[in-house]
Design an enzyme around this catalytic site. Structure first.
Site, PDB file in Angstrom:
ATOM      1  N   ASN A   1      -2.227  11.524   2.730  1.00 31.36           N
ATOM      2  CA  ASN A   1      -0.825  11.884   2.521  1.00 31.36           C
ATOM      3  C   ASN A   1      -0.631  12.885   1.377  1.00 31.36           C
ATOM      4  OD1 ASN A   1       1.924  11.797   2.893  1.00 31.36           O
ATOM      5  ND2 ASN A   1       2.194   9.663   2.261  1.00 31.36           N
TER       6      ASN A   1
ATOM      7  N   HIS B   1       7.569  -5.064   5.667  1.00 31.07           N
ATOM      8  CA  HIS B   1       8.204  -4.567   4.443  1.00 31.07           C
ATOM      9  C   HIS B   1       9.696  -4.764   4.443  1.00 31.07           C
ATOM     10  CE1 HIS B   1       5.237  -1.607   2.617  1.00 31.07           C
ATOM     11  NE2 HIS B   1       4.559  -2.465   3.330  1.00 31.07           N
TER      12      HIS B   1
ATOM     13  N   ARG C   1       6.758  -8.600   2.449  1.00 32.75           N
ATOM     14  CA  ARG C   1       6.763  -7.961   1.134  1.00 32.75           C
ATOM     15  C   ARG C   1       8.213  -7.649   0.776  1.00 32.75           C
ATOM     16  NH1 ARG C   1       4.427  -1.958  -0.596  1.00 32.75           N
ATOM     17  NH2 ARG C   1       6.587  -1.295  -0.405  1.00 32.75           N
TER      18      ARG C   1
ATOM     19  N   TYR D   1      10.224   3.279  -5.636  1.00 36.67           N
ATOM     20  CA  TYR D   1       9.307   3.214  -4.497  1.00 36.67           C
ATOM     21  C   TYR D   1       9.615   1.994  -3.635  1.00 36.67           C
ATOM     22  CZ  TYR D   1       7.295  -0.544  -7.128  1.00 36.67           C
ATOM     23  OH  TYR D   1       7.146  -1.724  -7.794  1.00 36.67           O
TER      24      TYR D   1
ATOM     25  N   ASP E   1       4.853  -5.422  -4.415  1.00 37.88           N
ATOM     26  CA  ASP E   1       4.031  -4.285  -4.835  1.00 37.88           C
ATOM     27  C   ASP E   1       4.556  -3.735  -6.167  1.00 37.88           C
ATOM     28  OD1 ASP E   1       2.451  -2.035  -4.998  1.00 37.88           O
ATOM     29  OD2 ASP E   1       3.092  -1.155  -3.089  1.00 37.88           O
TER      30      ASP E   1
ATOM     31  N   HIS F   1       3.036  -1.117  -7.604  1.00 43.24           N
ATOM     32  CA  HIS F   1       2.747   0.319  -7.470  1.00 43.24           C
ATOM     33  C   HIS F   1       2.240   0.976  -8.758  1.00 43.24           C
ATOM     34  CE1 HIS F   1       3.045   3.934  -4.912  1.00 43.24           C
ATOM     35  NE2 HIS F   1       3.210   3.072  -3.935  1.00 43.24           N
TER      36      HIS F   1
ATOM     37  N   GLU G   1       0.725  -6.847  -6.026  1.00 47.58           N
ATOM     38  CA  GLU G   1      -0.110  -5.698  -5.642  1.00 47.58           C
ATOM     39  C   GLU G   1      -0.112  -4.611  -6.703  1.00 47.58           C
ATOM     40  OE1 GLU G   1       0.910  -4.336  -1.742  1.00 47.58           O
ATOM     41  OE2 GLU G   1       0.449  -2.261  -2.223  1.00 47.58           O
TER      42      GLU G   1
ATOM     43  N   GLU H   1      -5.494   0.335  -2.381  1.00 45.96           N
ATOM     44  CA  GLU H   1      -5.057   1.321  -1.389  1.00 45.96           C
ATOM     45  C   GLU H   1      -5.489   2.738  -1.725  1.00 45.96           C
ATOM     46  OE1 GLU H   1      -0.791   0.432  -1.508  1.00 45.96           O
ATOM     47  OE2 GLU H   1      -0.429   2.405  -2.334  1.00 45.96           O
TER      48      GLU H   1
ATOM     49  N   ARG I   1      -7.701  -4.209  -0.889  1.00 47.94           N
ATOM     50  CA  ARG I   1      -6.784  -3.559   0.061  1.00 47.94           C
ATOM     51  C   ARG I   1      -7.259  -2.186   0.532  1.00 47.94           C
ATOM     52  NH1 ARG I   1      -2.272  -1.963  -1.258  1.00 47.94           N
ATOM     53  NH2 ARG I   1      -1.283  -2.308   0.750  1.00 47.94           N
TER      54      ARG I   1
ATOM     55  N   HIS J   1      -4.495  -1.817   3.421  1.00 52.04           N
ATOM     56  CA  HIS J   1      -3.349  -0.912   3.413  1.00 52.04           C
ATOM     57  C   HIS J   1      -3.015  -0.520   4.860  1.00 52.04           C
ATOM     58  CE1 HIS J   1      -1.844   3.210   1.693  1.00 52.04           C
ATOM     59  NE2 HIS J   1      -0.863   2.339   1.723  1.00 52.04           N
TER      60      HIS J   1
ATOM     61  N   ASP K   1       1.598   6.287   6.612  1.00 49.23           N
ATOM     62  CA  ASP K   1       0.730   7.466   6.539  1.00 49.23           C
ATOM     63  C   ASP K   1      -0.695   7.178   7.024  1.00 49.23           C
ATOM     64  OD1 ASP K   1       1.427   6.134   3.928  1.00 49.23           O
ATOM     65  OD2 ASP K   1      -0.362   7.165   3.234  1.00 49.23           O
TER      66      ASP K   1
ATOM     67  N   GLU L   1      -1.544  -5.112   6.205  1.00 47.38           N
ATOM     68  CA  GLU L   1      -0.222  -4.510   6.047  1.00 47.38           C
ATOM     69  C   GLU L   1       0.170  -3.810   7.349  1.00 47.38           C
ATOM     70  OE1 GLU L   1      -0.033  -1.327   3.185  1.00 47.38           O
ATOM     71  OE2 GLU L   1       2.128  -1.506   2.989  1.00 47.38           O
TER      72      GLU L   1
ATOM     73  N   TRP M   1       2.846   6.991 -10.355  1.00 40.57           N
ATOM     74  CA  TRP M   1       3.759   6.731  -9.231  1.00 40.57           C
ATOM     75  C   TRP M   1       3.145   5.732  -8.326  1.00 40.57           C
ATOM     76  CZ3 TRP M   1       3.713   6.975  -3.821  1.00 40.57           C
ATOM     77  CH2 TRP M   1       4.962   6.690  -3.222  1.00 40.57           C
TER      78      TRP M   1
HETATM   79  C1  GCO Z   1       1.847   0.357   0.329  1.00 39.54           C
HETATM   80  C2  GCO Z   1       1.901   1.616  -0.404  1.00 39.54           C
HETATM   81  C3  GCO Z   1       2.347   2.835   0.286  1.00 39.54           C
HETATM   82  C4  GCO Z   1       1.980   4.102  -0.463  1.00 39.54           C
HETATM   83  C5  GCO Z   1       1.805   5.221   0.485  1.00 39.54           C
HETATM   84  C6  GCO Z   1       1.410   6.514  -0.199  1.00 39.54           C
HETATM   85  O1  GCO Z   1       1.625  -0.640  -0.296  1.00 39.54           O
HETATM   86  O2  GCO Z   1       1.985   0.415   1.540  1.00 39.54           O
HETATM   87  O3  GCO Z   1       2.059   1.482  -1.758  1.00 39.54           O
HETATM   88  O4  GCO Z   1       3.659   2.774   0.675  1.00 39.54           O
HETATM   89  O5  GCO Z   1       2.941   4.398  -1.403  1.00 39.54           O
HETATM   90  O6  GCO Z   1       0.840   4.875   1.437  1.00 39.54           O
HETATM   91  O7  GCO Z   1       1.118   7.493   0.740  1.00 39.54           O
HETATM   92 MG    MG Z   2       1.095  -0.413  -2.267  1.00 38.60          MG
END
Ligand code: GCO
Ligand code: MG
Length: 402
Positions: A38, A123, A148, A160, A210, A212, A236, A262, A283, A312, A316, A339, A402
């Site tokens: 991605n 999600h 989640r 996010y 998550d 992140h 996560e 991920e 993951r 993951h 994407d 996921e 991020w």
């Molecule tokens: C998740 C992720 C994704 C990522 C994304 C980035 O746990 O699924 O954090 O949403 O942000 O795959 O490209």
């Molecule tokens: Mg994630």
């Protein structure tokens, strides 16, 4: 002996960008591999087209492990997301071919099913807590057993994990979206958010969250401790994982289970996390961690240390890698959860997967290989559409994870 006669790279954007490798053999058998990274898609497309495809022609598609070693060791330059995603695409396509040649689904080549289906987590998200609760209710009605929960953090616009359209998609056109983040606001909000979920729905489903990569190990330990009574399935990516030993500190502070991986692309990214039992779930995925061959190695290492899997499966990751992951998931003894975010309906004009979502689990079909078809004419209708993942800044303007 059949040989590889052709390998083409298909870049398409049905709702979001996907890069796919299609390998064809002298017997006319074709295999698909996902090569989507991605926001950096064309780097992998070039790695494949310019550097790997010429090496594939004339080689034996049956020698999957040898091909993996040849591409990994033969590059001299090891690891990294671009290299490992490209190797993953070749590896996945060869497993697909092997399955079609044998007339067997890939899970049978991997030793057969240890379970019928792979439990998935969906999600739920919302702009605020009431919206999130409605979404959790929707996932429960759909039969999800693991959910989640994320909601926009008040004061941190563009948080996010919050879905805006049909499916969650954080990448944006032209330049990266710049978001603002306050750790203080998040640490205040997250326990309230997750408590609201348990208060409304109770404990008869798995609850995931998550982080992140936004916290320090100290902050993550504190958050995990505050969440203990909510009995999360996992917390996560509590902190960036370049420094694997930093997870020891989180571990010592809390019994909330930890999941990470991920952005990992090799076993070396998680070797210490696994062998020192600093995490509960790994993951990593087929597409970003070197294909079925390498991910299986990671999962087997994890099994020795009672670490379970939780691959993951964001939007994407194309239906090709999702299918490959589900084939692997149903075979490994230490499977945890998969996921599943689903895909934009446009993506299904191009990719025709045969896995099925039932009762909160994905079931691979018994079609030979991976059971996914790609419609190249449809793919050509959706040209590449450059997009970037967001950049995150703290409230003082400095760049954060991020
Ligand atoms: C998740 C992720 C994704 C990522 C994304 C980035 O746990 O699924 O954090 O949403 O942000 O795959 O490209
Ligand atoms: Mg994630």
């Amino acid at each position: 002996m059949a040989t590889i006669t052709e390998a083409t790279v298909i870049v398409t954007s049905p709702g979001r960008n996907f890069v796919t490798l299609k390998v064809t053999t002298s017997d006319g058998v074709t295999g698909l591999g996902d090569a989507t990274l991605n926001g950096r898609e064309l780097a992998v497309a070039s790695y494949l087209r310019d550097h790997l495809v010429p090496l594939l022609i004339g080689r034996d598609p049956a020698r999957i492990e040898d091909m993996w070693q040849y591409l990994y060791k033969g590059a001299y330059w090891r690891r990294g997301p671009v290299t490992m995603t490209a190797i993953a695409a070749v590896d996945t396509a060869l497993w697909d071919i092997k399955g079609k040649v044998a007339g067997m689904p890939v899970y049978d080549l991997l030793g057969g099913r240890a379970r019928d289906g792979a439990m998935v987590y969906g999600h739920a998200s919302g702009g605020d807590v009431p919206e999130l609760l409605d979404d959790v209710a929707r996932f429960r009605d759909l039969g999800y057993r693991a959910i989640r929960a994320q909601a926009a953090v008040p004061g941190s616009p563009g948080s996010y994990g919050v879905r805006k359209g049909v499916v969650y998609e954080p990448a944006a056109a032209s330049l990266p979206d710049e978001q603002t983040w306050s750790t203080e606001d998040y640490l205040d909000f997250a326990p309230r958010l997750l408590t609201a979920v348990r208060e409304r729905f109770g404990f008869d489903f798995h609850l995931l969250h998550d982080v992140h990569h936004r916290l320090t190990p100290t902050e993550a330990g504190r958050l995990g401790r505050r969440l203990e009574d909510l009995r999360l399935f996992w917390m996560e990516d509590p902190t960036p994982a370049e420094l694997q030993e930093s997870f020891r500190q989180i571990r010592q502070a809390t019994t909330t289970p930890i999941a990470v991986g991920e952005v990992f692309n090799s076993i070396w990214d998680c070797q210490q996390l696994i062998t020192e039992r600093l995490i509960d779930y790994i993951r990593a995925t087929v597409v970003h961690a070197g294909g079925i061959t390498h991910l299986r190695r990671i999962f087997h290492l994890a099994e020795l240390y009672q670490v379970r899997t939780g691959s993951h499966g964001a939007t994407d990751l194309s239906p090709v890698s999702l299918s490959a992951n589900v084939h692997l998931d149903v075979t490994v003894p230490n499977f945890g959860v998969q996921e599943y975010m689903g895909h934009d309906p446009l993506a299904h004009e191009v990719f025709r997967p045969t896995y099925e979502l039932r009762d909160g689990a994905l079931y691979p079909s018994d079609a030979p290989g991976l059971g996914v078809e790609l419609d190249e004419e449809a793919a050509a209708r959706f040209p590449y559409d450059p997009k970037y993942l967001p950049v995150n800044r703290r409230t003082d303007g400095s760049v954060h994870d991020w």
